[in-house]
Design an enzyme around this catalytic site. Structure first.
Site, PDB file in Angstrom:
ATOM      1  N   ASN A  29       4.301 -40.190 -27.298  1.00 23.05           N
ATOM      2  CA  ASN A  29       2.714 -40.102 -27.610  1.00 23.05           C
ATOM      3  C   ASN A  29       2.808 -39.363 -29.118  1.00 23.05           C
ATOM      4  O   ASN A  29       2.553 -38.268 -29.429  1.00 23.05           O
ATOM      5  CB  ASN A  29       2.258 -39.209 -26.358  1.00 23.05           C
ATOM      6  CG  ASN A  29       0.902 -38.755 -26.919  1.00 23.05           C
ATOM      7  OD1 ASN A  29       0.011 -39.410 -27.635  1.00 23.05           O
ATOM      8  ND2 ASN A  29       0.080 -37.789 -26.062  1.00 23.05           N
ATOM      9  N   TRP A  30       2.093 -40.577 -30.027  1.00 23.04           N
ATOM     10  CA  TRP A  30       2.038 -39.962 -31.273  1.00 23.04           C
ATOM     11  C   TRP A  30       0.683 -38.934 -31.804  1.00 23.04           C
ATOM     12  O   TRP A  30       0.655 -38.474 -32.794  1.00 23.04           O
ATOM     13  CB  TRP A  30       2.050 -41.141 -32.163  1.00 23.04           C
ATOM     14  CG  TRP A  30       3.266 -41.786 -32.250  1.00 23.04           C
ATOM     15  CD1 TRP A  30       4.583 -41.648 -31.608  1.00 23.04           C
ATOM     16  CD2 TRP A  30       3.603 -43.323 -32.988  1.00 23.04           C
ATOM     17  NE1 TRP A  30       5.382 -42.618 -31.948  1.00 23.04           N
ATOM     18  CE2 TRP A  30       4.768 -43.611 -32.674  1.00 23.04           C
ATOM     19  CE3 TRP A  30       2.597 -43.888 -33.915  1.00 23.04           C
ATOM     20  CZ2 TRP A  30       5.377 -44.721 -33.393  1.00 23.04           C
ATOM     21  CZ3 TRP A  30       3.195 -45.047 -34.384  1.00 23.04           C
ATOM     22  CH2 TRP A  30       4.428 -45.482 -34.242  1.00 23.04           C
ATOM     23  N   LYS A  31      -0.118 -39.151 -30.668  1.00 21.50           N
ATOM     24  CA  LYS A  31      -1.303 -38.451 -30.804  1.00 21.50           C
ATOM     25  C   LYS A  31      -2.142 -38.798 -32.012  1.00 21.50           C
ATOM     26  O   LYS A  31      -1.837 -39.941 -32.479  1.00 21.50           O
ATOM     27  CB  LYS A  31      -1.127 -36.911 -30.926  1.00 21.50           C
ATOM     28  CG  LYS A  31      -0.366 -36.424 -29.652  1.00 21.50           C
ATOM     29  CD  LYS A  31      -0.226 -34.932 -29.311  1.00 21.50           C
ATOM     30  CE  LYS A  31       0.527 -34.655 -28.234  1.00 21.50           C
ATOM     31  NZ  LYS A  31       0.396 -33.422 -27.713  1.00 21.50           N
ATOM     32  N   HIS A  59      -4.792 -37.310 -20.279  1.00 18.33           N
ATOM     33  CA  HIS A  59      -3.867 -36.326 -20.980  1.00 18.33           C
ATOM     34  C   HIS A  59      -4.530 -35.030 -21.195  1.00 18.33           C
ATOM     35  O   HIS A  59      -6.027 -35.088 -21.381  1.00 18.33           O
ATOM     36  CB  HIS A  59      -3.698 -36.899 -22.443  1.00 18.33           C
ATOM     37  CG  HIS A  59      -2.611 -35.919 -23.016  1.00 18.33           C
ATOM     38  ND1 HIS A  59      -3.044 -34.643 -23.852  1.00 18.33           N
ATOM     39  CD2 HIS A  59      -1.419 -36.067 -23.479  1.00 18.33           C
ATOM     40  CE1 HIS A  59      -1.818 -34.407 -24.423  1.00 18.33           C
ATOM     41  NE2 HIS A  59      -0.807 -35.132 -24.151  1.00 18.33           N
ATOM     42  N   GLU A 117      -5.351 -32.944 -23.721  1.00 19.89           N
ATOM     43  CA  GLU A 117      -6.239 -32.967 -24.765  1.00 19.89           C
ATOM     44  C   GLU A 117      -7.396 -33.731 -24.636  1.00 19.89           C
ATOM     45  O   GLU A 117      -8.389 -33.441 -25.022  1.00 19.89           O
ATOM     46  CB  GLU A 117      -5.249 -33.468 -25.852  1.00 19.89           C
ATOM     47  CG  GLU A 117      -4.295 -32.580 -26.334  1.00 19.89           C
ATOM     48  CD  GLU A 117      -3.094 -32.818 -27.214  1.00 19.89           C
ATOM     49  OE1 GLU A 117      -3.122 -34.048 -27.668  1.00 19.89           O
ATOM     50  OE2 GLU A 117      -2.226 -32.167 -27.265  1.00 19.89           O
ATOM     51  N   GLU A 129       2.491 -32.528 -17.218  1.00 16.88           N
ATOM     52  CA  GLU A 129       2.541 -31.691 -18.474  1.00 16.88           C
ATOM     53  C   GLU A 129       1.897 -30.537 -18.497  1.00 16.88           C
ATOM     54  O   GLU A 129       0.647 -30.228 -18.477  1.00 16.88           O
ATOM     55  CB  GLU A 129       1.774 -32.339 -19.522  1.00 16.88           C
ATOM     56  CG  GLU A 129       2.407 -34.024 -19.750  1.00 16.88           C
ATOM     57  CD  GLU A 129       2.134 -34.506 -21.196  1.00 16.88           C
ATOM     58  OE1 GLU A 129       3.377 -34.637 -21.928  1.00 16.88           O
ATOM     59  OE2 GLU A 129       1.042 -34.380 -21.509  1.00 16.88           O
ATOM     60  N   GLY A 140       3.198 -28.770 -27.184  1.00 17.36           N
ATOM     61  CA  GLY A 140       3.048 -28.525 -28.609  1.00 17.36           C
ATOM     62  C   GLY A 140       3.264 -27.012 -28.932  1.00 17.36           C
ATOM     63  O   GLY A 140       2.870 -26.484 -30.192  1.00 17.36           O
ATOM     64  N   SER A 148       6.906 -30.079 -25.094  1.00 18.32           N
ATOM     65  CA  SER A 148       7.993 -29.422 -25.967  1.00 18.32           C
ATOM     66  C   SER A 148       9.336 -30.037 -25.610  1.00 18.32           C
ATOM     67  O   SER A 148      10.427 -29.396 -25.499  1.00 18.32           O
ATOM     68  CB  SER A 148       7.959 -27.900 -26.031  1.00 18.32           C
ATOM     69  OG  SER A 148       6.774 -27.706 -26.589  1.00 18.32           O
ATOM     70  N   GLY A 151       5.551 -35.651 -27.207  1.00 21.16           N
ATOM     71  CA  GLY A 151       4.767 -35.286 -28.513  1.00 21.16           C
ATOM     72  C   GLY A 151       5.507 -35.314 -29.762  1.00 21.16           C
ATOM     73  O   GLY A 151       6.071 -36.336 -30.437  1.00 21.16           O
ATOM     74  N   GLY A 152       5.870 -34.326 -30.212  1.00 23.71           N
ATOM     75  CA  GLY A 152       5.977 -33.702 -31.530  1.00 23.71           C
ATOM     76  C   GLY A 152       7.607 -34.597 -31.792  1.00 23.71           C
ATOM     77  O   GLY A 152       7.594 -35.017 -33.154  1.00 23.71           O
TER      78      GLY A 152
HETATM   79  P1  PGA Z   1       4.673 -31.886 -26.902  1.00 21.04           P
HETATM   80  O1  PGA Z   1       3.548 -32.945 -26.364  1.00 21.04           O
HETATM   81  O2  PGA Z   1       6.136 -32.639 -26.730  1.00 21.04           O
HETATM   82  O3  PGA Z   1       4.519 -31.983 -28.605  1.00 21.04           O
HETATM   83  O4  PGA Z   1       4.869 -30.692 -26.448  1.00 21.04           O
HETATM   84  C1  PGA Z   1       3.536 -33.556 -25.144  1.00 21.04           C
HETATM   85  C2  PGA Z   1       2.267 -34.304 -24.908  1.00 21.04           C
HETATM   86  O5  PGA Z   1       1.375 -33.835 -25.201  1.00 21.04           O
HETATM   87  O6  PGA Z   1       2.183 -35.431 -24.241  1.00 21.04           O
END
Ligand code: PGA
Length: 255
Positions: free
Chosen positions: A10-12, A100, A102, A172, A178, A218, A239-240
């Site tokens: 997930n590149w956000k 998600h 966010e 999650e 993150g 993470s 994500g990251g």
């Molecule tokens: P992260 O994000 O790997 O940067 O913690 C995961 C996500 O929000 O899908």
């Protein structure tokens, strides 16, 4: 029942379409056939990069599938700024995130919105990745199980047994996203097991056994193997670490 591992990046709100093309090319170059036979891999760019990445995947027959980060609830019309499920399906988008944390926290998506998005994604022949997870306050108050079963039950309300074959869940924990804090493999598995049990109860044991449940928060090349070794964790929503070709490819290799 054997569930095929599924790793999604997930590149956000990162990467222009040009940067996205470079990342996908580099990542695909690093993945071996043995790895992509064993693991399903998806990238989830921002809307603006979908068309370019789709063309790249199709044209070069890359062993990756395409996802989108969100979708409108409505079919079409006067919803400035929104992107419909029909538009995504026309780009061969296969996965769409719904709920998600966010989206829930920053954009105010409610459980009802998330459920409507799951239905919309299924209606247009795509596969929802329904994201659920508890906040730190909820965890410390001992509410993790209740929150997870509530979000799963609301998110999947009105979904048929047949359609459940196309649904993926991502567990999650909000406090692990993150932040560099990963849940212990055992805690991550407990959350995934709660989700699986809830689904078995809502539908039946077979649906519970078959559903792919990813862990997210993470996830890195260094911790993915021990997470994936857990019985109820079938993959990762990353994500990251999905923004680096080296890390993302290493993570797929270690899954
Ligand atoms: P992260 O994000 O790997 O940067 O913690 C995961 C996500 O929000 O899908």
């Amino acid at each position: 029942m054997a569930r095929k591992p599924f790793i999604a990046g997930n590149w956000k709100m990162n990467l222009t379409h040009l940067e996205g093309i470079k990342l996908v090319q580099e990542t695909a170059y690093k993945l071996t056939k043995a790895e992509t036979d064993k693991v399903d891999v998806a990238v989830i760019p921002a809307f603006t990069a979908l068309r370019s990445i789709q063309t790249l995947i199709d044209g070069d027959r890359l062993p990756l599938s395409l996802g989108a980060q969100d979708v409108a609830i409505e079919d079409s019309g006067a919803f400035t700024g929104a992107v419909s499920a029909e538009m995504l399906a026309a780009l061969d988008v296969r996965w769409v995130l719904a709920g998600h944390s966010e989206r829930r926290e920053i954009f105010g998506d409610t459980d009802a919105d998330v459920n409507a998005k799951v239905k919309q994604i299924l209606k247009y022949g795509m596969n929802p990745i329904l994201c659920v997870g508890e906040t730190l306050d909820q965890r410390e108050a001992g509410e993790t199980d209740t929150v997870l079963s509530h979000q799963v039950t609301k998110g999947l309300a009105g979904i048929s047994h047949d359609d459940m074959a196309r649904v993926v869940i991502a567990y999650e924990p909000v406090w692990a996203i993150g932040t560099g804090k990963t849940a212990t493999p055992e805690d991550a598995n407990t959350g995934c097991a709660t989700i699986r049990a809830t689904i078995a109860q809502l539908f039946n044991e077979d649906v519970g056994d078959a559903i792919i449940i990813q862990y997210g928060g993470s996830v890195k090349p260094g911790n993915v193997a021990e997470l994936m070794a857990q019985p109820d964790i079938d993959g990762a929503l990353v994500g990251g670490a999905s923004l680096s070709a080296d890390d993302f490819a290493a993570l797929v290799a270690a899954s």
